[in-house]
Scaffold this active site. Structure first.
Site, PDB file in Angstrom:
ATOM      1  N   GLU A 127     -31.760 -39.243 -81.926  1.00 55.99           N
ATOM      2  CA  GLU A 127     -32.670 -38.501 -82.808  1.00 55.99           C
ATOM      3  C   GLU A 127     -31.958 -37.958 -84.048  1.00 55.99           C
ATOM      4  O   GLU A 127     -32.605 -37.563 -85.014  1.00 55.99           O
ATOM      5  CB  GLU A 127     -33.382 -37.382 -82.034  1.00 55.99           C
ATOM      6  CG  GLU A 127     -34.191 -37.954 -80.889  1.00 55.99           C
ATOM      7  CD  GLU A 127     -35.186 -36.994 -80.256  1.00 55.99           C
ATOM      8  OE1 GLU A 127     -35.677 -36.090 -80.935  1.00 55.99           O
ATOM      9  OE2 GLU A 127     -35.464 -37.178 -79.055  1.00 55.99           O
ATOM     10  N   TYR A 153     -34.529 -29.478 -82.955  1.00 51.06           N
ATOM     11  CA  TYR A 153     -33.697 -30.029 -81.876  1.00 51.06           C
ATOM     12  C   TYR A 153     -32.697 -31.032 -82.448  1.00 51.06           C
ATOM     13  O   TYR A 153     -31.483 -30.899 -82.244  1.00 51.06           O
ATOM     14  CB  TYR A 153     -34.573 -30.710 -80.810  1.00 51.06           C
ATOM     15  CG  TYR A 153     -33.790 -31.636 -79.905  1.00 51.06           C
ATOM     16  CD1 TYR A 153     -32.824 -31.148 -79.041  1.00 51.06           C
ATOM     17  CD2 TYR A 153     -34.012 -33.022 -79.933  1.00 51.06           C
ATOM     18  CE1 TYR A 153     -32.090 -32.014 -78.224  1.00 51.06           C
ATOM     19  CE2 TYR A 153     -33.293 -33.884 -79.119  1.00 51.06           C
ATOM     20  CZ  TYR A 153     -32.331 -33.378 -78.270  1.00 51.06           C
ATOM     21  OH  TYR A 153     -31.601 -34.228 -77.468  1.00 51.06           O
TER      22      TYR A 153
HETATM   23  P1  NAD Z   1     -32.238 -31.042 -69.682  1.00 55.65           P
HETATM   24  O1  NAD Z   1     -33.008 -30.132 -70.564  1.00 55.65           O
HETATM   25  O2  NAD Z   1     -32.920 -31.702 -68.542  1.00 55.65           O
HETATM   26  O3  NAD Z   1     -30.985 -30.256 -69.065  1.00 55.65           O
HETATM   27  C1  NAD Z   1     -30.202 -29.387 -69.826  1.00 55.65           C
HETATM   28  C2  NAD Z   1     -29.308 -28.608 -68.865  1.00 55.65           C
HETATM   29  O4  NAD Z   1     -28.463 -27.764 -69.669  1.00 55.65           O
HETATM   30  C3  NAD Z   1     -30.059 -27.707 -67.886  1.00 55.65           C
HETATM   31  O5  NAD Z   1     -29.502 -27.821 -66.612  1.00 55.65           O
HETATM   32  C4  NAD Z   1     -29.847 -26.312 -68.453  1.00 55.65           C
HETATM   33  O6  NAD Z   1     -29.856 -25.291 -67.444  1.00 55.65           O
HETATM   34  C5  NAD Z   1     -28.473 -26.453 -69.084  1.00 55.65           C
HETATM   35  N1  NAD Z   1     -28.263 -25.483 -70.159  1.00 55.65           N
HETATM   36  C6  NAD Z   1     -29.093 -25.196 -71.205  1.00 55.65           C
HETATM   37  N2  NAD Z   1     -28.569 -24.225 -71.959  1.00 55.65           N
HETATM   38  C7  NAD Z   1     -27.370 -23.902 -71.392  1.00 55.65           C
HETATM   39  C8  NAD Z   1     -26.353 -22.979 -71.723  1.00 55.65           C
HETATM   40  N3  NAD Z   1     -26.454 -22.189 -72.792  1.00 55.65           N
HETATM   41  N4  NAD Z   1     -25.260 -22.926 -70.926  1.00 55.65           N
HETATM   42  C9  NAD Z   1     -25.139 -23.716 -69.851  1.00 55.65           C
HETATM   43  N5  NAD Z   1     -26.081 -24.591 -69.466  1.00 55.65           N
HETATM   44  C10 NAD Z   1     -27.178 -24.681 -70.241  1.00 55.65           C
HETATM   45  O7  NAD Z   1     -31.587 -32.111 -70.657  1.00 55.65           O
HETATM   46  P2  NAD Z   1     -31.297 -33.669 -70.421  1.00 55.65           P
HETATM   47  O8  NAD Z   1     -32.498 -34.438 -70.741  1.00 55.65           O
HETATM   48  O9  NAD Z   1     -30.611 -33.822 -69.128  1.00 55.65           O
HETATM   49  O10 NAD Z   1     -30.249 -33.936 -71.607  1.00 55.65           O
HETATM   50  C11 NAD Z   1     -28.856 -33.745 -71.407  1.00 55.65           C
HETATM   51  C12 NAD Z   1     -28.136 -34.043 -72.705  1.00 55.65           C
HETATM   52  O11 NAD Z   1     -28.422 -35.374 -73.127  1.00 55.65           O
HETATM   53  C13 NAD Z   1     -28.566 -33.141 -73.851  1.00 55.65           C
HETATM   54  O12 NAD Z   1     -27.429 -32.796 -74.595  1.00 55.65           O
HETATM   55  C14 NAD Z   1     -29.514 -34.003 -74.666  1.00 55.65           C
HETATM   56  O13 NAD Z   1     -29.487 -33.642 -76.028  1.00 55.65           O
HETATM   57  C15 NAD Z   1     -28.919 -35.392 -74.459  1.00 55.65           C
HETATM   58  N6  NAD Z   1     -29.851 -36.513 -74.520  1.00 55.65           N
HETATM   59  C16 NAD Z   1     -30.991 -36.523 -73.757  1.00 55.65           C
HETATM   60  C17 NAD Z   1     -31.835 -37.632 -73.800  1.00 55.65           C
HETATM   61  C18 NAD Z   1     -33.087 -37.709 -72.953  1.00 55.65           C
HETATM   62  O14 NAD Z   1     -33.857 -38.662 -73.068  1.00 55.65           O
HETATM   63  N7  NAD Z   1     -33.321 -36.765 -72.044  1.00 55.65           N
HETATM   64  C19 NAD Z   1     -31.527 -38.719 -74.634  1.00 55.65           C
HETATM   65  C20 NAD Z   1     -30.359 -38.669 -75.409  1.00 55.65           C
HETATM   66  C21 NAD Z   1     -29.533 -37.569 -75.332  1.00 55.65           C
HETATM   67  P1  TYD Z   2     -40.516 -36.767 -75.306  1.00 54.19           P
HETATM   68  O1  TYD Z   2     -40.442 -37.221 -73.888  1.00 54.19           O
HETATM   69  O2  TYD Z   2     -40.752 -35.334 -75.603  1.00 54.19           O
HETATM   70  O3  TYD Z   2     -39.167 -37.279 -75.993  1.00 54.19           O
HETATM   71  P2  TYD Z   2     -38.761 -37.314 -77.581  1.00 54.19           P
HETATM   72  O4  TYD Z   2     -39.748 -36.591 -78.369  1.00 54.19           O
HETATM   73  O5  TYD Z   2     -37.447 -36.602 -77.565  1.00 54.19           O
HETATM   74  O6  TYD Z   2     -38.678 -38.748 -77.923  1.00 54.19           O
HETATM   75  O7  TYD Z   2     -41.640 -37.604 -76.022  1.00 54.19           O
HETATM   76  C1  TYD Z   2     -41.611 -39.021 -76.052  1.00 54.19           C
HETATM   77  C2  TYD Z   2     -42.785 -39.484 -76.901  1.00 54.19           C
HETATM   78  O8  TYD Z   2     -43.995 -39.141 -76.220  1.00 54.19           O
HETATM   79  C3  TYD Z   2     -42.865 -38.798 -78.248  1.00 54.19           C
HETATM   80  O9  TYD Z   2     -43.322 -39.733 -79.215  1.00 54.19           O
HETATM   81  C4  TYD Z   2     -43.896 -37.706 -78.066  1.00 54.19           C
HETATM   82  C5  TYD Z   2     -44.832 -38.300 -77.029  1.00 54.19           C
HETATM   83  N1  TYD Z   2     -45.498 -37.341 -76.113  1.00 54.19           N
HETATM   84  C6  TYD Z   2     -46.897 -37.360 -75.961  1.00 54.19           C
HETATM   85  O10 TYD Z   2     -47.597 -38.192 -76.570  1.00 54.19           O
HETATM   86  N2  TYD Z   2     -47.475 -36.459 -75.114  1.00 54.19           N
HETATM   87  C7  TYD Z   2     -46.737 -35.531 -74.426  1.00 54.19           C
HETATM   88  O11 TYD Z   2     -47.336 -34.705 -73.687  1.00 54.19           O
HETATM   89  C8  TYD Z   2     -45.315 -35.536 -74.576  1.00 54.19           C
HETATM   90  C9  TYD Z   2     -44.463 -34.540 -73.845  1.00 54.19           C
HETATM   91  C10 TYD Z   2     -44.739 -36.459 -75.436  1.00 54.19           C
END
Ligand code: NAD
Ligand code: TYD
Length: 349
Positions: A127, A153
């Site tokens: 992103e 974000y």
């Molecule tokens: P998530 O929101 O599920 O988990 C985040 C975790 O971080 C939680 O366990 C939370 O308690 C902990 N946390 C938040 N603030 C904190 C703090 N101040 N101190 C200590 N712990 C804290 O996130 P996720 O989806 O597992 O993402 C993990 C990482 O991967 C993030 O850095 C995110 O930016 C990155 N990422 C996520 C995706 C995705 O699709 N989910 C894709 C690319 C990158």
């Molecule tokens: P999301 O899972 O929040 O991931 P990101 O925005 O980080 O890519 O959303 C994925 C896509 O789905 C995004 O285009 C927003 C859309 N979306 C909906 O249409 N409805 C929803 O309720 C949510 C949470 C996301």
């Protein structure tokens, strides 16, 4: 070898904890997490039974507490997953995103320098590159695509990436960065698209699709992401950025329809709601670099990954109930309450 994982009680962090415990049978895995709404200790229940695992309820912005963990555990590898990770929440309240995602990263890197960690890895996101147009399928994000963020974000994650680069150059921190596309799989909090749609469909509730549902994301099964990070921290080059992606671009609406089909639910549950502010149109990753340098390729095809994910949610109802019984309800009502009210009334009649 001791590996410190921040954010290990969240979605990807939890999957990574289990991946590392299984893959490296001689490693000690230390998890540091402040257990925000997105962190769930019950996800780590099985890990907690392993003598090679330790957990600290600690905030990454708390310098003193973080240093105490380093003093005690002396980690060689530090991987920073901890973050505020939901775009919609960052639009509601950007401040916590800046604190955790930027200041938290700085605190973790300072501790790495102070205690001489051999490797720091920053888990970042595609992103940071902004979005791509729908009518140019030839365009993909590469590691040299300029940063052009859309949401608080992504801006906070991009800021952290810039700080990591500065720490490499100025202080010689042995760091790497990975920028991954959208993950899906077990343990994902149901505020994100795929688990939210599964949870709502199971409860016969409306499925809120933003705008027209035409936005495209590049979906990667979480275990493939874990394998990529493991490769980078062991074999990646210090100072380098690695893109990670699934070569699996899909429109939101097609994902939601597929979930309906898999769960045997009618598409009439789909409800179009007001679009997200600044909504990125398309993400698509070029992962040639990690393939050529480290031999990584995604292994789980979407058709298989989504089956596994849906089965996991069906088999883990206890986990789900603890999650949706907490603050989640307030969040859901605030986020979707008004826009889904009519659709819910219609479904009830
Ligand atoms: P998530 O929101 O599920 O988990 C985040 C975790 O971080 C939680 O366990 C939370 O308690 C902990 N946390 C938040 N603030 C904190 C703090 N101040 N101190 C200590 N712990 C804290 O996130 P996720 O989806 O597992 O993402 C993990 C990482 O991967 C993030 O850095 C995110 O930016 C990155 N990422 C996520 C995706 C995705 O699709 N989910 C894709 C690319 C990158
Ligand atoms: P999301 O899972 O929040 O991931 P990101 O925005 O980080 O890519 O959303 C994925 C896509 O789905 C995004 O285009 C927003 C859309 N979306 C909906 O249409 N409805 C929803 O309720 C949510 C949470 C996301």
């Amino acid at each position: 070898m001791t590996v410190l994982i921040t954010g290990g009680a969240g979605f990807i962090g939890t999957n990574f904890v289990y991946y590392m415990l299984e893959k490296h049978s001689d490693y000690r895995i230390v998890c540091l997490d402040s257990l925000t709404y997105a962190g769930n200790f019950s996800s780590l229940k099985t890990a907690a039974e392993n003598p090679r695992f330790a957990f600290y309820k600690t905030d990454i912005t708390d310098k003193k507490a973080v240093c105490e963990v380093f003093e005690r555990e002396k980690p060689e590898i530090v991987i920073n997953f901890a973050a505020e990770s939901h775009v919609d929440r960052s639009i509601e309240n950007p401040e916590i995103f800046l604190r955790t995602n930027i200041i938290g990263t700085q605190v973790m890197m300072d501790a790495c320098l102070k205690y001489g960690a051999k490797r720091f890895h920053q888990v970042s996101t595609d992103e940071v590159y902004g979005d791509l147009p729908l009518d140019r399928p030839d365009l993909l994000f590469t590691e040299t695509t300029p940063i052009r963020t859309s949401s608080p974000y992504s801006a906070s994650k991009a800021s952290a990436d810039l700080l990591v680069g500065a720490y490499v150059r100025t202080f010689g921190l042995p760091a790497t960065i990975s920028r991954c596309s959208n993950n899906y799989g077990p343990y994902q909090f149901p505020e994100k698209l795929i688990p939210l749609m599964i949870v709502n469909a199971l409860a016969d509730k409306p499925l809120p699709v933003y705008g027209k549902g035409l936005n495209v994301r590049d979906w990667l099964y979480v275990e493939d992401h874990c394998r990529a990070i493991d490769l980078i921290v062991h074999n990646g080059t210090v100072g380098e950025i690695y893109n990670i992606g699934g070569h699996n671009e899909m429109r939101n609406i097609d994902i939601v329809k597929l979930i309906c089909e898999k769960l045997g639910k009618p598409e009439s549950l789909i409800t179009y709601v007001t679009d997200r502010k600044g909504h990125d149109m398309r993400y698509a990753i070029d992962a040639t670099k990690i393939h050529e340098e480290l031999g990584w390729l995604p292994e789980t095809r979407f058709a298989e990954g989504i089956e596994k994910t849906i089965s996991w949610y069906l088999d883990n109802n206890d986990w789900l109930q603890t999650i949706i019984n907490g603050d989640y309800k307030d969040y859901y009502d605030k986020m979707y309450g008004e826009s889904l009210k009519k659709a819910e009334e219609k479904l009830c009649t």
